[in-house]
Design an enzyme around this catalytic site. Structure first.
Site, PDB file in Angstrom:
ATOM      1  N   HIS A   1     -23.450 -71.619 -18.303  1.00 29.87           N
ATOM      2  CA  HIS A   1     -22.769 -70.501 -18.961  1.00 29.87           C
ATOM      3  C   HIS A   1     -23.325 -69.165 -18.448  1.00 29.87           C
ATOM      4  CE1 HIS A   1     -20.583 -68.377 -22.010  1.00 29.87           C
ATOM      5  NE2 HIS A   1     -21.683 -67.696 -22.272  1.00 29.87           N
TER       6      HIS A   1
ATOM      7  N   CYS B   1     -12.439 -77.990  -3.969  1.00 26.34           N
ATOM      8  CA  CYS B   1     -12.304 -77.455  -5.331  1.00 26.34           C
ATOM      9  C   CYS B   1     -13.612 -77.511  -6.105  1.00 26.34           C
ATOM     10  CB  CYS B   1     -11.205 -78.187  -6.097  1.00 26.34           C
ATOM     11  SG  CYS B   1     -11.530 -79.938  -6.319  1.00 26.34           S
TER      12      CYS B   1
HETATM   13  C1  PEP Z   1     -16.376 -81.910  -8.122  1.00 31.43           C
HETATM   14  O1  PEP Z   1     -16.960 -82.972  -8.345  1.00 31.43           O
HETATM   15  O2  PEP Z   1     -16.720 -81.110  -7.242  1.00 31.43           O
HETATM   16  C2  PEP Z   1     -15.212 -81.522  -8.942  1.00 31.43           C
HETATM   17  C3  PEP Z   1     -14.482 -80.476  -8.624  1.00 31.43           C
HETATM   18  O3  PEP Z   1     -14.954 -82.239 -10.058  1.00 31.43           O
HETATM   19  P1  PEP Z   1     -15.800 -82.150 -11.423  1.00 31.43           P
HETATM   20  O4  PEP Z   1     -16.750 -81.022 -11.310  1.00 31.43           O
HETATM   21  O5  PEP Z   1     -14.806 -81.982 -12.504  1.00 31.43           O
HETATM   22  O6  PEP Z   1     -16.456 -83.502 -11.439  1.00 31.43           O
END
Ligand code: PEP
Ligand code: MG
Length: 540
Positions: free
Chosen positions: A187, A471
């Site tokens: 956060h 992502c």
């Molecule tokens: C990741 O693992 O990089 C991802 C985008 O998914 P999460 O953070 O939701 O596991």
């Protein structure tokens, strides 16, 4: 003993600017009383607990109003957690057993927290819940939880970590933040990024800093320097946009309607990761396809224009969804997670895809779907066949398990795209639990092991003609986003608060320059060197 001048404390930087200020230590509040089972009047205890919860709820209203803007929604969400009747029912059962109100509530929160513990999106809620628990217990014990920060001056707050209620109390005097715990997705990091407060998190030795000591907070250098001056800071990066459009599309990550609305206020080219599991966290019963469709339509309508990449549920093991029963696992991040739910809960993934297809038609949006935690080519094929049998989506998978990262070439004619989840890919590549703040160094995206793996994935995607997105949180770092583009990544997706700065970074270079930056980062054998190389290549 005071730290010597020029002592360097390493951590993970948040932001592009540095700041100098005086250390202002925030210690954990006075110790809360130990939990005891000495209560004999349930009615009086219930009334005391209700009144403490009401008082904390009023505090949250005040803090929300003071913080203003989107924070109001954060505090409203906290109030929903605090006033959850199921939470109160568990606390009430503890009161029946003779526990005092503070213990009864603290134990109830622990029970809920155990259910939620796990991946980043949930971890924040766990931290929020625990902060609320402390506030209720402090109220019952008559202990004040305000930070009482000065309104003027230049202070660098140093503490374990800061909760939403803490960050809402930051005054204009807070020029920098240093935390012992917390990682790139905590956060504190998110708030400091969105409020442009320079921060360095995961600084294991920050405890040695003393009140009043002058320090330089140097996020670009991932360090805090005792008695450092602005002149000692690692060159701040000024990205000056040379064109209106970034060299690759910058999308936004979302999980809720609020996120979708926030993303729509940025320059995001659609959504690169819609984490659907957040919709199901508080559902005790399986939502019907119609209910899911309605939730998806609302979010799709609010999302920024462009494609919307929706990830099917990534829950399981460590992040259970109440209506999907799962057996407890010793090592949940290596257990039944993400697409692996297909074995026991195929109907749920199918229902999600049906709801998404109905929402796609109703909203008229360009919906892409992808499955998380895919580890093999047959799994990828199975998901893609299933999704195409249900809707007219572009279909892809997340690459976040090392086994699939070396098989990208074999996904040709199976997937329409892949999206790399660097959060989990780092966790599994480095055998470093992403929730353990002590692993911050290994989970740093500048680790050569990660950068070279990303280069291999991007190259294999290019040869196979498969678009490659990223992502994970690494794409929210503007300099790292330039490296990603240079490696051949074809789109990035960042948190809404970072979309515009990532866009600016990717509009400040051409593809040739990005390639040069990436090549220099690739040559490094340490994360520090990789970042330094990228910075110097950018400056040339
Ligand atoms: C990741 O693992 O990089 C991802 C985008 O998914 P999460 O953070 O939701 O596991
Ligand atoms: Mg992941």
């Amino acid at each position: 003993m005071a730290l010597a001048e020029s002592t360097i404390l390493q951590g993970l930087g948040v932001g592009l600017r540095s700041a100098v200020g005086e250390v202002w230590r925030v210690f954990p509040q006075a110790k809360l009383p130990a939990w005891t089972k000495t209560q004999t009047n349930k009615d009086a205890a219930t009334a005391a607990l209700r009144s403490a919860i009401a008082a904390v709820a009023t505090d949250l209203d005040t803090l929300g109003a003071r913080a203003g803007g989107e924070s109001v929604e954060i505090f409203d969400a906290l109030k929903v957690l605090l006033e959850d009747e199921e939470l109160f029912a568990v606390a009430s059962a503890n009161l029946d057993e003779g526990w005092r109100p503070a213990a009864a509530f603290g134990m109830a929160v622990n029970t809920f927290a155990e259910l939620l513990e796990g991946d980043s999106a949930f971890a924040e809620r766990v931290a929020d819940l625990q902060d609320l628990s402390k506030r209720v217990q402090a109220n019952l014990a008559g202990i004040s939880m305000t930070l009482d920060l000065p309104q003027t001056g230049n202070i660098v707050l140093v503490g374990d970590d800061f909760s939403p209620a803490d960050t809402a109390q930051f005054t204009a005097a807070v020029v920098g933040v240093v935390t012992i715990n917390g990682g790139p997705t905590s956060h504190t990091s998110i708030i400091c990024r969105s409020r442009s407060i320079p921060a360095v998190v995961s600084v294991a030795s920050a405890n040695e800093l003393q009140n009043g000591q002058r320090v330089l907070v140097d996020p670009v250098g991932d360090r805090v320097v005792v008695s450092g001056t602005v002149g000692d800071s690692t060159s701040a990066i000024e990205f000056v946009a040379l064109s209106d459009e970034p060299i690759i599309p910058v999308r936004s990550n979302i999980g809720t309607l609020t996120d979708a609305r926030a993303a729509a206020k940025t320059g995001a080219d659609g959504v690169g990761l819609f984490r659907t599991e957040l919709l199901y966290l508080n559902e005790k019963k399986q939502p019907s396809i119609e209910q899911q469709t309605a939730a998806f339509v609302e979010i799709l309508n609010a999302a920024p224009s462009g494609p919307v990449v929706v990830r099917t549920i990534d829950a399981g093991g460590d992040k259970p969804v109440p209506f999907l029963p799962m057996s407890a696992e010793e090592n949940p991040s290596l257990g039944v997670r993400g697409y692996r739910l297909i074995h026991e809960h195929r109907w749920f993934i199918e229902a999600q895809l049906k709801a998404l297809e109905a929402a796609r038609v109703a909203s008229g949006r360009d919906v892409w779907v992808m499955a998380p935690m895919i580890s093999s080519v047959p799994e990828a094929r199975e998901f893609c066949d299933l999704a195409r049998s249900i809707g007219q989506f572009k279909v892809g998978i997340m690459v976040e398990i090392p086994s699939i990262s070396v098989l990208v070439g074999d996904l040709k004619s199976i997937v329409d795209f892949i999206s790399i989840g660097t959060n989990d890919l780092s966790q599994y590549l480095f055998a470093a639990d992403r929730m353990n703040p002590g692993h911050g160094k290994l989970l740093n995206p500048w680790q050569p092991g990660l950068i070279r793996t990303l280069a291999l994935i991007a190259a294999a995607g290019k040869t196979a003609g498969i678009p490659v997105g990223v992502c994970g949180e690494s794409a929210s770092d503007p300099l790292f986003a330039v490296v990603l583009a240079g490696l051949g990544v074809t789109a990035v997706s960042a948190s809404a608060s970072q979309v515009d700065v990532v866009r600016r970074a990717l509009s400040s270079v051409n593809l040739e320059q990005a390639k040069m930056v990436a090549d220099r980062a690739l040559a490094a054998t340490s994360p520090e060197q990789a970042k330094e190389n990228a910075l110097s290549a950018l400056a040339e």
